[in-house]
Design a protein around this motif. Structure first.
Motif, PDB file in Angstrom:
ATOM      1  N   GLU A  12      22.952  24.271  62.366  1.00 56.89           N
ATOM      2  CA  GLU A  12      22.053  23.952  63.789  1.00 56.89           C
ATOM      3  C   GLU A  12      22.029  21.997  64.059  1.00 56.89           C
ATOM      4  N   ALA A  23      22.667  35.855  66.259  1.00 52.27           N
ATOM      5  CA  ALA A  23      20.748  35.190  67.443  1.00 52.27           C
ATOM      6  C   ALA A  23      21.763  34.781  68.662  1.00 52.27           C
ATOM      7  N   ARG A  24      23.087  33.577  68.780  1.00 52.73           N
ATOM      8  CA  ARG A  24      23.206  32.910  69.687  1.00 52.73           C
ATOM      9  C   ARG A  24      24.122  34.487  70.949  1.00 52.73           C
ATOM     10  N   ARG A  26      23.020  37.168  70.674  1.00 52.97           N
ATOM     11  CA  ARG A  26      21.650  38.453  71.803  1.00 52.97           C
ATOM     12  C   ARG A  26      21.837  37.850  72.982  1.00 52.97           C
ATOM     13  N   LYS A  27      21.143  36.042  72.351  1.00 52.56           N
ATOM     14  CA  LYS A  27      20.654  35.496  73.514  1.00 52.56           C
ATOM     15  C   LYS A  27      21.448  35.263  74.803  1.00 52.56           C
ATOM     16  N   GLY A  28      23.057  35.225  74.714  1.00 51.75           N
ATOM     17  CA  GLY A  28      24.120  34.784  75.962  1.00 51.75           C
ATOM     18  C   GLY A  28      24.488  36.334  76.079  1.00 51.75           C
ATOM     19  N   TYR A  29      23.965  37.452  75.983  1.00 52.63           N
ATOM     20  CA  TYR A  29      24.869  39.039  75.818  1.00 52.63           C
ATOM     21  C   TYR A  29      25.344  39.128  77.894  1.00 52.63           C
ATOM     22  N   THR A  61      19.129  34.902  81.838  1.00 50.86           N
ATOM     23  CA  THR A  61      17.786  34.355  81.738  1.00 50.86           C
ATOM     24  C   THR A  61      18.337  32.852  83.569  1.00 50.86           C
ATOM     25  N   GLN A  64      20.044  30.193  82.101  1.00 50.20           N
ATOM     26  CA  GLN A  64      21.715  30.997  82.154  1.00 50.20           C
ATOM     27  C   GLN A  64      22.481  30.756  83.291  1.00 50.20           C
ATOM     28  N   ASP A  78      24.281  26.327  74.690  1.00 53.45           N
ATOM     29  CA  ASP A  78      23.201  26.388  74.497  1.00 53.45           C
ATOM     30  C   ASP A  78      22.589  27.715  74.558  1.00 53.45           C
ATOM     31  N   LEU A  79      22.959  28.112  75.546  1.00 54.57           N
ATOM     32  CA  LEU A  79      22.123  29.593  76.314  1.00 54.57           C
ATOM     33  C   LEU A  79      22.533  30.966  75.670  1.00 54.57           C
ATOM     34  N   GLY A  80      24.101  31.018  74.980  1.00 51.13           N
ATOM     35  CA  GLY A  80      24.175  31.412  74.191  1.00 51.13           C
ATOM     36  C   GLY A  80      25.332  32.240  75.041  1.00 51.13           C
TER      37      GLY A  80
END
Length: 133
Positions: A12, A23-24, A26-29, A61, A64, A78-80
């Protein structure tokens, strides 16, 4: 051996780069699933007809969804978001990869192309966000 969390945190610290980690991902799936849906013409048509309504088909979200509506590709990353999935979005808008990525770097298409043809970003300059070097 370095702790995996320390190692991932180091990723990062690279200025101007977002490493697509698990992690990114999962966040942006759902953001990326939306982008992949644009591979089908009927989905592109539905998206163009009413972007906000189409996005509501995906449990993304609010941030997103707003990044998509604003075509803020850096925020989407940034949001995946994954750049290769986001390519479906800017292709749907009639933009080439070079056109879209140049907006992410804050330079003109011509300047971006020249930089890439010259070998990319210079290794000199800011190399660490937290270190300031």
């Amino acid at each position: 051996m370095t702790d995996i969390h320390e190692y991932l945190e180091e990723l990062e610290d690279i200025p101007g780069t977002r490493v697509f980690t698990a992690a990114r991902a999962r966040k942006g799936y759902w953001l990326n699933q939306f982008c992949m849906s644009l591979m089908k013409e009927e989905n592109r048509e539905a998206f163009r007809k009413d972007e906000a309504a189409y996005l509501d088909n995906y449990p993304m979200t609010a941030e997103q969804k707003q990044a998509v509506l604003d075509r803020d590709y850096n925020r989407a990353l940034d949001l995946g978001g994954n750049i290769y999935f986001l390519a479906k979005l800017f292709s749907s808008d009639g933009k080439s990869f070079v056109q879209a990525v140049s907006t992410m770097t804050g330079v003109s298409v011509e300047d971006y192309q020249a930089m890439m043809l010259a070998g990319g970003r210079s290794p000199e300059g800011l190399r660490s966000k937290k270190g300031g070097y």
